[in-house]
Write a protein that holds these residues in place. Structure first.
Motif, PDB file in Angstrom:
ATOM      1  N   THR A 100       0.883  -1.055   0.017  1.00 26.78           N
ATOM      2  CA  THR A 100       0.105   0.070  -0.104  1.00 26.78           C
ATOM      3  C   THR A 100       0.815   1.313   0.036  1.00 26.78           C
ATOM      4  OG1 THR A 100      -1.859  -1.124   1.139  1.00 26.78           O
ATOM      5  CG2 THR A 100      -1.806   0.917   1.367  1.00 26.78           C
ATOM      6  N   ILE A 101       0.767   2.060  -0.947  1.00 26.28           N
ATOM      7  CA  ILE A 101       1.470   3.411  -1.092  1.00 26.28           C
ATOM      8  C   ILE A 101       0.311   4.577  -0.870  1.00 26.28           C
ATOM      9  CG2 ILE A 101       3.103   4.895  -2.404  1.00 26.28           C
ATOM     10  CD1 ILE A 101       3.932   1.982  -2.619  1.00 26.28           C
ATOM     11  N   CYS A 102       0.580   5.082   0.393  1.00 22.88           N
ATOM     12  CA  CYS A 102      -0.393   6.408   0.714  1.00 22.88           C
ATOM     13  C   CYS A 102       0.202   7.647   0.512  1.00 22.88           C
ATOM     14  CB  CYS A 102      -0.724   6.028   2.391  1.00 22.88           C
ATOM     15  SG  CYS A 102      -1.725   7.396   3.104  1.00 22.88           S
ATOM     16  N   PHE A 103      -0.388   8.357  -0.540  1.00 25.77           N
ATOM     17  CA  PHE A 103       0.005   9.595  -0.961  1.00 25.77           C
ATOM     18  C   PHE A 103      -0.635  10.455   0.179  1.00 25.77           C
ATOM     19  CE2 PHE A 103       0.611   9.149  -5.997  1.00 25.77           C
ATOM     20  CZ  PHE A 103       0.665   7.952  -5.836  1.00 25.77           C
ATOM     21  N   ASN A 104       0.323  11.028   1.060  1.00 26.92           N
ATOM     22  CA  ASN A 104      -0.168  11.969   2.128  1.00 26.92           C
ATOM     23  C   ASN A 104       0.012  13.299   1.695  1.00 26.92           C
ATOM     24  OD1 ASN A 104      -0.691  13.226   4.689  1.00 26.92           O
ATOM     25  ND2 ASN A 104       0.915  12.351   5.395  1.00 26.92           N
ATOM     26  N   ASN A 105      -0.971  13.966   1.469  1.00 28.10           N
ATOM     27  CA  ASN A 105      -0.975  15.476   1.006  1.00 28.10           C
ATOM     28  C   ASN A 105      -1.474  16.294   2.158  1.00 28.10           C
ATOM     29  OD1 ASN A 105      -3.614  14.941   0.661  1.00 28.10           O
ATOM     30  ND2 ASN A 105      -3.653  15.890  -1.595  1.00 28.10           N
ATOM     31  N   ASN A 106      -1.870  15.580   3.339  1.00 32.23           N
ATOM     32  CA  ASN A 106      -2.387  16.398   4.295  1.00 32.23           C
ATOM     33  C   ASN A 106      -3.725  17.169   4.177  1.00 32.23           C
ATOM     34  OD1 ASN A 106       0.879  17.165   4.224  1.00 32.23           O
ATOM     35  ND2 ASN A 106       0.301  16.204   6.387  1.00 32.23           N
ATOM     36  N   ILE A 107      -4.592  16.655   3.355  1.00 28.49           N
ATOM     37  CA  ILE A 107      -5.730  17.488   3.034  1.00 28.49           C
ATOM     38  C   ILE A 107      -6.686  16.484   2.234  1.00 28.49           C
ATOM     39  CG2 ILE A 107      -5.257  18.545   0.731  1.00 28.49           C
ATOM     40  CD1 ILE A 107      -6.457  20.477   3.918  1.00 28.49           C
ATOM     41  N   TYR A 108      -7.926  16.960   2.040  1.00 27.47           N
ATOM     42  CA  TYR A 108      -8.852  16.164   1.087  1.00 27.47           C
ATOM     43  C   TYR A 108      -8.913  17.255  -0.160  1.00 27.47           C
ATOM     44  CZ  TYR A 108     -10.935  12.876   4.304  1.00 27.47           C
ATOM     45  OH  TYR A 108     -11.211  11.922   5.207  1.00 27.47           O
ATOM     46  N   GLY A 109      -8.059  16.853  -0.974  1.00 33.56           N
ATOM     47  CA  GLY A 109      -7.862  17.787  -2.138  1.00 33.56           C
ATOM     48  C   GLY A 109      -8.934  18.017  -3.188  1.00 33.56           C
ATOM     49  N   MET A 110      -9.334  16.712  -3.445  1.00 31.11           N
ATOM     50  CA  MET A 110     -10.346  16.607  -4.504  1.00 31.11           C
ATOM     51  C   MET A 110     -11.675  17.278  -4.350  1.00 31.11           C
ATOM     52  SD  MET A 110     -11.613  13.004  -6.531  1.00 31.11           S
ATOM     53  CE  MET A 110     -10.163  12.968  -7.432  1.00 31.11           C
ATOM     54  N   THR A 111     -11.940  16.986  -2.806  1.00 27.95           N
ATOM     55  CA  THR A 111     -13.395  17.728  -2.654  1.00 27.95           C
ATOM     56  C   THR A 111     -13.453  18.973  -2.147  1.00 27.95           C
ATOM     57  OG1 THR A 111     -12.998  16.592  -0.401  1.00 27.95           O
ATOM     58  CG2 THR A 111     -14.606  15.548  -2.024  1.00 27.95           C
ATOM     59  N   GLY A 112     -12.110  19.747  -1.974  1.00 28.75           N
ATOM     60  CA  GLY A 112     -12.199  21.309  -1.738  1.00 28.75           C
ATOM     61  C   GLY A 112     -11.492  21.595  -0.607  1.00 28.75           C
ATOM     62  N   GLN A 136     -11.042  19.857   2.457  1.00 26.62           N
ATOM     63  CA  GLN A 136     -11.313  19.829   4.006  1.00 26.62           C
ATOM     64  C   GLN A 136     -10.025  19.031   4.688  1.00 26.62           C
ATOM     65  OE1 GLN A 136     -12.974  18.511   1.410  1.00 26.62           O
ATOM     66  NE2 GLN A 136     -14.862  19.492   1.486  1.00 26.62           N
ATOM     67  N   TYR A 137     -10.170  19.152   6.072  1.00 24.65           N
ATOM     68  CA  TYR A 137      -8.881  18.354   6.804  1.00 24.65           C
ATOM     69  C   TYR A 137      -9.247  17.235   6.846  1.00 24.65           C
ATOM     70  CZ  TYR A 137     -12.065  18.775  11.064  1.00 24.65           C
ATOM     71  OH  TYR A 137     -13.147  18.977  11.835  1.00 24.65           O
ATOM     72  N   SER A 138      -8.034  16.260   7.008  1.00 21.93           N
ATOM     73  CA  SER A 138      -7.933  14.859   7.140  1.00 21.93           C
ATOM     74  C   SER A 138      -7.381  14.480   8.430  1.00 21.93           C
ATOM     75  CB  SER A 138      -7.377  14.227   5.972  1.00 21.93           C
ATOM     76  OG  SER A 138      -5.882  14.285   6.351  1.00 21.93           O
ATOM     77  N   PRO A 139      -7.543  13.275   8.761  1.00 20.62           N
ATOM     78  CA  PRO A 139      -6.787  12.804   9.978  1.00 20.62           C
ATOM     79  C   PRO A 139      -5.232  13.012  10.020  1.00 20.62           C
ATOM     80  CG  PRO A 139      -8.572  10.994   9.090  1.00 20.62           C
ATOM     81  CD  PRO A 139      -8.313  12.084   8.151  1.00 20.62           C
ATOM     82  N   LEU A 140      -4.693  13.335   8.885  1.00 21.86           N
ATOM     83  CA  LEU A 140      -3.497  13.751   8.986  1.00 21.86           C
ATOM     84  C   LEU A 140      -3.121  15.087   8.669  1.00 21.86           C
ATOM     85  CD1 LEU A 140      -1.964  10.359   7.012  1.00 21.86           C
ATOM     86  CD2 LEU A 140      -2.228  10.771   9.292  1.00 21.86           C
ATOM     87  N   SER A 141      -3.850  15.983   8.487  1.00 23.30           N
ATOM     88  CA  SER A 141      -3.670  17.507   8.576  1.00 23.30           C
ATOM     89  C   SER A 141      -3.092  17.804   9.892  1.00 23.30           C
ATOM     90  CB  SER A 141      -5.278  18.251   8.407  1.00 23.30           C
ATOM     91  OG  SER A 141      -5.552  18.044   6.974  1.00 23.30           O
ATOM     92  N   PRO A 142      -1.868  18.292   9.908  1.00 23.41           N
ATOM     93  CA  PRO A 142      -1.136  18.785  11.130  1.00 23.41           C
ATOM     94  C   PRO A 142      -2.357  19.547  12.131  1.00 23.41           C
ATOM     95  CG  PRO A 142       0.198  19.108   9.269  1.00 23.41           C
ATOM     96  CD  PRO A 142      -1.271  18.912   8.803  1.00 23.41           C
ATOM     97  N   THR A 143      -2.142  19.546  13.543  1.00 22.01           N
ATOM     98  CA  THR A 143      -2.771  20.230  14.255  1.00 22.01           C
ATOM     99  C   THR A 143      -2.319  21.743  14.162  1.00 22.01           C
ATOM    100  OG1 THR A 143      -2.668  18.392  15.781  1.00 22.01           O
ATOM    101  CG2 THR A 143      -3.281  20.639  16.841  1.00 22.01           C
ATOM    102  N   ASP A 144      -3.518  22.575  14.093  1.00 20.35           N
ATOM    103  CA  ASP A 144      -3.211  23.988  13.908  1.00 20.35           C
ATOM    104  C   ASP A 144      -3.111  24.357  12.450  1.00 20.35           C
ATOM    105  OD1 ASP A 144      -3.232  24.663  16.680  1.00 20.35           O
ATOM    106  OD2 ASP A 144      -1.108  24.352  16.917  1.00 20.35           O
ATOM    107  N   SER A 145      -3.241  23.555  11.390  1.00 16.95           N
ATOM    108  CA  SER A 145      -2.877  23.885  10.213  1.00 16.95           C
ATOM    109  C   SER A 145      -4.278  24.217   9.616  1.00 16.95           C
ATOM    110  CB  SER A 145      -2.728  22.539   9.259  1.00 16.95           C
ATOM    111  OG  SER A 145      -3.291  21.894   9.251  1.00 16.95           O
ATOM    112  N   PHE A 146      -4.364  25.009   8.620  1.00 13.42           N
ATOM    113  CA  PHE A 146      -5.654  25.568   8.096  1.00 13.42           C
ATOM    114  C   PHE A 146      -6.359  24.631   6.989  1.00 13.42           C
ATOM    115  CE2 PHE A 146      -3.415  29.097  10.327  1.00 13.42           C
ATOM    116  CZ  PHE A 146      -4.537  29.564  11.021  1.00 13.42           C
ATOM    117  N   ALA A 147      -7.625  24.653   6.834  1.00 11.34           N
ATOM    118  CA  ALA A 147      -8.183  23.882   5.998  1.00 11.34           C
ATOM    119  C   ALA A 147      -9.601  24.740   5.644  1.00 11.34           C
ATOM    120  CB  ALA A 147      -8.488  22.555   6.296  1.00 11.34           C
ATOM    121  N   SER A 148     -10.151  24.333   4.448  1.00 10.03           N
ATOM    122  CA  SER A 148     -11.379  24.824   4.294  1.00 10.03           C
ATOM    123  C   SER A 148     -12.518  24.728   5.230  1.00 10.03           C
ATOM    124  CB  SER A 148     -12.088  24.465   2.759  1.00 10.03           C
ATOM    125  OG  SER A 148     -12.398  23.101   2.867  1.00 10.03           O
ATOM    126  N   THR A 149     -12.315  23.421   6.040  1.00  9.17           N
ATOM    127  CA  THR A 149     -13.237  23.325   7.260  1.00  9.17           C
ATOM    128  C   THR A 149     -12.587  23.586   8.416  1.00  9.17           C
ATOM    129  OG1 THR A 149     -12.345  20.985   6.964  1.00  9.17           O
ATOM    130  CG2 THR A 149     -14.755  21.456   6.058  1.00  9.17           C
TER     131      THR A 149
END
Lengths: 73, 275
Positions: free
Chosen positions: B118-130, B132-145
């Motif tokens: 399994t290769i997990c591409f970790n870009n720290n965000i849900y990119g395709m849907t606009g 939103q923060y994911s479980p791998l978005s760093p604490t205190d980072s900004f996201a649309s949500t």
């Protein structure tokens, strides 16, 4: 391919139909071989400086860069 | 693209859909280079993906490819591998697909130690849907949500998969592309469940909201914050805050699921024929 033939060619090729002008290859080339054209597409400005480390090819997200020849050539 | 790699791509589908500066193409090419190094045949190799930007990758690859539902790539891949253990099965997933929607499948595939890479591409965000923060978005980072910053803590996905029972676990980045390619190759070679987290860049939805608006900025961020696992072992947790620990975390030999299954079928062949 002899080194003479190689030196007569451009070591780095940019496929302009694939390049999205992100600038990664330009920013991380250790020898400043590449420059941006007016549309930010990479162009091979200083081919004679290329050491064929291939970092531009390996880090190109768009499969647009090809480096020919061996490292140190 | 050089001619050797071109043979592995559906070149009529290029240029790809990913944004300028997105790192997904770097990881995709690293996977292809690793396969080329191993000399694997396209016909004996299957790519399975879920949903997300990263999961578009198999569409560009001229192998057997399966683009499935969100979070379920490992479920389909498990089916493929159990039915045809002779095939090389690779899952491409993203941080949201693997750790949120498909988190349960991830830990159970690791627990079974089924021979899937399994290769997990970790870009720290849900990119395709606009964005939103994911479980791998760093604490205190900004996201649309997370307009005021992300309150959540992150998963250390490598530690999670290691604890769940995988055989090979590593993390690399698109900046350190040669070590990343070597990790992927090792993961592919490994008999058992292999997991490689590839840190990749989303300039548009992660970078722009976090003062790293270009692919170049995000590669510099990877370079400046990556800490090799050997050095990280000597650092305090406070020193490691915000850092990306890279390297191989686990590389062990353990019984593999399809082999165990095959052994059980053989041992009970007489019982089964008597049914």
């Amino acid at each position: 391919m002899s080194s003479k033939e190689l030196s007569a060619e451009t070591p780095v090729r940019i496929d302009r139909s694939l390049c999205k002008a992100c600038g990664i290859c330009i920013a991380f080339c250790p020898k400043q071989v590449l420059e941006a054209d007016e549309g930010a597409i990479a162009v091979v400005a200083h081919p004679e400086e290329c050491i064929r480390c291939r970092m531009c090819e390996l880090r190109c997200p768009d499969f647009a860069v090809t480096v020919r020849g061996d490292r140190g050539g | 693209m050089n001619d050797k790699l071109k043979a592995y791509f559906r070149t009529d589908h290029l240029p790809h859909i990913w944004c300028p500066g997105c790192g997904n193409g770097i990881v995709t090419a690293a996977i292809v280079r690793a396969i080329d190094d191993l000399g694997w045949s396209k016909d004996d190799t299957v790519f399975v993906s879920g949903i997300g930007c990263s999961s578009r990758a198999p569409g560009y690859l001229d192998f057997n490819t399966l683009h499935t539902t969100h979070g379920r790539a490992l479920v389909f891949a498990t089916g493929v591998k159990v039915a045809r253990p002779d095939l090389n099965v690779i899952v491409i997933t993203g941080d949201g697909d693997a750790s949120a929607i498909g988190g349960n499948h991830l830990i159970h595939a690791a627990r079974r130690n089924i021979d899937i890479t399994t290769i997990c591409f970790n870009n720290n965000i849900y990119g395709m849907t606009g964005g939103q923060y994911s479980p791998l978005s760093p604490t205190d980072s900004f996201a649309s949500t997370a307009p005021y910053g992300n309150a959540d803590r992150t998963f250390d996905l490598c530690r999670l998969v290691e604890a769940a029972g995988a055989s090979y676990v590593a993390r690399g980045t698109t900046y350190h592309v040669t070590p990343l390619t070597n990790m992927i190759r090792r993961g592919l070679e490994k008999k058992g469940f292999s997991f490689v987290e590839a840190m990749t860049a989303c300039p548009v939805y992660f970078g722009r909201r976090n003062k790293l608006p270009t692919g170049v900025d995000l590669l510099n961020w990877q370079r400046d914050n990556a800490v090799p696992v050997s050095r990280a072992a000597k650092m305090e947790p406070e020193e490691l805050a915000g850092k990306i620990v890279i390297g191989t975390f686990l590389d062990v030999e353990m019984p593999e699921y399809t082999e165990t299954y095959e052994r059980l079928l053989k041992e009970h062949a007489a019982d089964r024929s008597g049914e």
